[in-house]
Design a protein around this motif. Structure first.
Motif, PDB file in Angstrom:
ATOM      1  N   ARG A  27      44.255   6.961  29.463  1.00 10.84           N
ATOM      2  CA  ARG A  27      43.824   6.392  30.741  1.00 10.84           C
ATOM      3  C   ARG A  27      42.384   6.789  31.053  1.00 10.84           C
ATOM      4  O   ARG A  27      41.549   5.944  31.408  1.00 10.84           O
ATOM      5  N   ASP A  28      42.123   8.077  30.912  1.00  6.04           N
ATOM      6  CA  ASP A  28      40.804   8.586  31.253  1.00  6.04           C
ATOM      7  C   ASP A  28      39.741   8.205  30.223  1.00  6.04           C
ATOM      8  O   ASP A  28      38.539   8.351  30.481  1.00  6.04           O
ATOM      9  N   HIS A  29      40.184   7.727  29.086  1.00  7.03           N
ATOM     10  CA  HIS A  29      39.289   7.184  28.063  1.00  7.03           C
ATOM     11  C   HIS A  29      38.872   5.760  28.451  1.00  7.03           C
ATOM     12  O   HIS A  29      37.680   5.413  28.410  1.00  7.03           O
ATOM     13  N   LEU A  30      39.837   4.949  28.859  1.00  9.70           N
ATOM     14  CA  LEU A  30      39.573   3.533  29.089  1.00  9.70           C
ATOM     15  C   LEU A  30      38.882   3.247  30.417  1.00  9.70           C
ATOM     16  O   LEU A  30      37.989   2.394  30.484  1.00  9.70           O
ATOM     17  N   ILE A  31      39.281   3.921  31.479  1.00 11.57           N
ATOM     18  CA  ILE A  31      38.753   3.575  32.800  1.00 11.57           C
ATOM     19  C   ILE A  31      37.232   3.671  32.871  1.00 11.57           C
ATOM     20  O   ILE A  31      36.569   2.742  33.377  1.00 11.57           O
ATOM     21  N   PRO A  32      36.593   4.743  32.368  1.00 16.93           N
ATOM     22  CA  PRO A  32      35.118   4.767  32.406  1.00 16.93           C
ATOM     23  C   PRO A  32      34.482   3.617  31.615  1.00 16.93           C
ATOM     24  O   PRO A  32      33.426   3.107  32.008  1.00 16.93           O
ATOM     25  N   ALA A  68      46.195  -2.784  29.160  1.00 16.24           N
ATOM     26  CA  ALA A  68      47.153  -1.781  28.691  1.00 16.24           C
ATOM     27  C   ALA A  68      46.410  -0.753  27.859  1.00 16.24           C
ATOM     28  O   ALA A  68      45.572  -1.103  27.026  1.00 16.24           O
ATOM     29  N   PHE A  69      46.706   0.534  28.083  1.00 15.44           N
ATOM     30  CA  PHE A  69      46.024   1.576  27.299  1.00 15.44           C
ATOM     31  C   PHE A  69      46.982   2.371  26.420  1.00 15.44           C
ATOM     32  O   PHE A  69      46.691   3.509  26.021  1.00 15.44           O
ATOM     33  N   CYS A  70      48.115   1.778  26.063  1.00 17.62           N
ATOM     34  CA  CYS A  70      49.075   2.434  25.165  1.00 17.62           C
ATOM     35  C   CYS A  70      48.660   2.215  23.710  1.00 17.62           C
ATOM     36  O   CYS A  70      49.423   1.681  22.899  1.00 17.62           O
TER      37      CYS A  70
END
Length: 409
Positions: free
Chosen positions: A317-322, A387-389
């Motif tokens: 999650r914290d990888h994708l959001i930025p 989706a970040f899975c």
């Protein structure tokens, strides 16, 4: 004779086509989420649309599945579920939520939580009933209600304000959705697509309405172990007054990264379970027998597994959001599940469908248009779900491609 039939069909094509179709199917379309996966494959895009992991499932449960197959557990299991799996479900509901469950009388194992939901709705709904659904909603809930003969009634979840993180609903709007026609409310927590985790106060409010209006709660808790920032998952059935008016739906797909195995379950009071079992029996007969045995092994994994699962998804999650924010999206960080809803206003597109088409074809990243999660598509026309899975390499590939996006406003 064949020529005569062909001639008749050509003479009245509209009539011939319509008479074979159920009116129910006119109220919904095919899955937009799964269509976006097909688009990703067509254009060679990074698939951040459909919520399936692209990394390996735990070795222990794959080995358990192989052992079951080699041990000739390849014929029908008991229709409502293999005993080992039902025992494991009952045990773990006690451990995780403090709920005592009779594995012989209160559990139905289905072909995924998707089948558990439609089996439950078919078992409890009649024509003229209404089902309350929070929107944005997982796209199956509306069609499932229609197929069961009920009418869906939607209550809006509103996105967080600029300085907030929580999706909220209006208590008065929720109360207004309950009346003498209401049979059930579907509650998905942690929620897909928003990532909202309903608080105890919110659940107690819903509980009070269910008791007042004599309504059944059908809860989809498939993401119960995927939580962030100290958030707590509370099962509706654990609240006082709800054990006898709740059907809890769950499954293996998300917690154990086996979305293709299709093993889920519905847990409810004996009388309701008996009805669900009847529908399930004639709908699919039973879930895959060797994979049910693997499910029993999965539910025996230690607590450390679940902590590692949640932490792994927090990192993603914290990888994708930025990455998304740098590209110009406004993100609504999730408290649970493995999706992030975004606002696309900065890109200047007329609607979300046009935007995701551009995204998959020109940028090479697939996402889901927000309108597919709403009754009225206009309510979601400025939203897109990612989706970040996925493996870090997949997220990195998406980041590289999203770098080509430029805000237009």
């Amino acid at each position: 004779m064949a020529d005569a039939i062909t001639s008749q069909q050509n003479a009245h094509p509209a009539m011939q086509q319509k008479q074979f179709l159920s009116d129910k199917v006119e109220h919904f379309t095919e899955s937009v989420i799964r269509e976006m996966t097909r688009q990703a494959m067509l254009y060679g895009a990074v698939n951040l649309a459909q919520g399936f992991p692209d990394f390996a499932a735990p070795a222990e449960i794959k080995q358990a599945a192989r052992a079951a197959i080699e041990g000739d557990v390849n014929q029908y299991a008991i229709t409502w579920g293999a005993k080992n799996l039902r025992n494991a479900i009952a045990r773990q509901m006690g451990v995780w939520q403090g709920i005592t469950v009779d594995p012989e009388k209160e559990i139905t194992v289905c072909c995924g939580s998707t089948e558990a939901m439609i089996s439950t709705l078919l078992a409890v709904c009649n024509a003229g009933n209404e089902v309350v659904i929070f929107e944005p909603f997982y796209e199956n809930y509306g069609p499932d209600s229609v197929l069961s003969g009920a009418r869906p009634r939607f209550v809006k979840l509103r996105p967080p304000a600029r300085d907030g993180r929580e999706w909220t609903f209006d208590e008065k709007e929720l109360r207004a959705a309950f009346d003498k026609h209401t049979k059930a409310i579907i509650l998905n927590t942690p929620n897909n697509p928003t990532g909202k985790v309903f608080t105890r106060a919110e659940l107690e409010l819903i509980r009070d309405l269910c008791v007042e209006f004599d309504v059944l709660a059908i809860t989809d808790e498939i993401y119960e172990h995927i939580l962030y920032d100290g958030t707590e998952h509370i099962s509706m059935a654990s609240l006082e007054g709800m054990r006898e008016r709740t059907v809890t739906i769950n499954g293996m797909s998300k917690t154990y990264s086996v979305t293709g195995w299709r093993v889920g379950w519905a847990v409810g009071p004996e009388k309701i379970t008996n009805a669900i079992r009847k529908v399930h029996d004639f709908l699919t007969v039973g879930a895959p027998a060797p994979l049910q045995e693997a499910g029993a092994a999965a539910l025996s994994l230690p607590a450390e597994y679940y902590a590692k699962l949640a932490e792994g998804y927090r990192v993603r999650r914290d990888h994708l959001i930025p990455v998304l924010e740098t590209a110009g999206f406004r993100c609504f960080p999730p408290r649970g599940a493995y999706y992030v809803m975004t606002d696309i206003s900065a890109f200047g597109f007329d609607d979300d469908v046009e935007f995701v088409r551009y995204l998959v074809k020109e940028i090479g990243v697939a996402a889901v248009p927000g309108s597919s999660f709403y009754r009225n598509p206009r309510d979601g026309e400025r939203q897109v779900r990612f989706a970040f899975c996925k493996k870090s390499e997949t997220l990195d590939a998406a980041a590289e491609r999203l770098g080509k996006l430029r805000a237009r406003n």
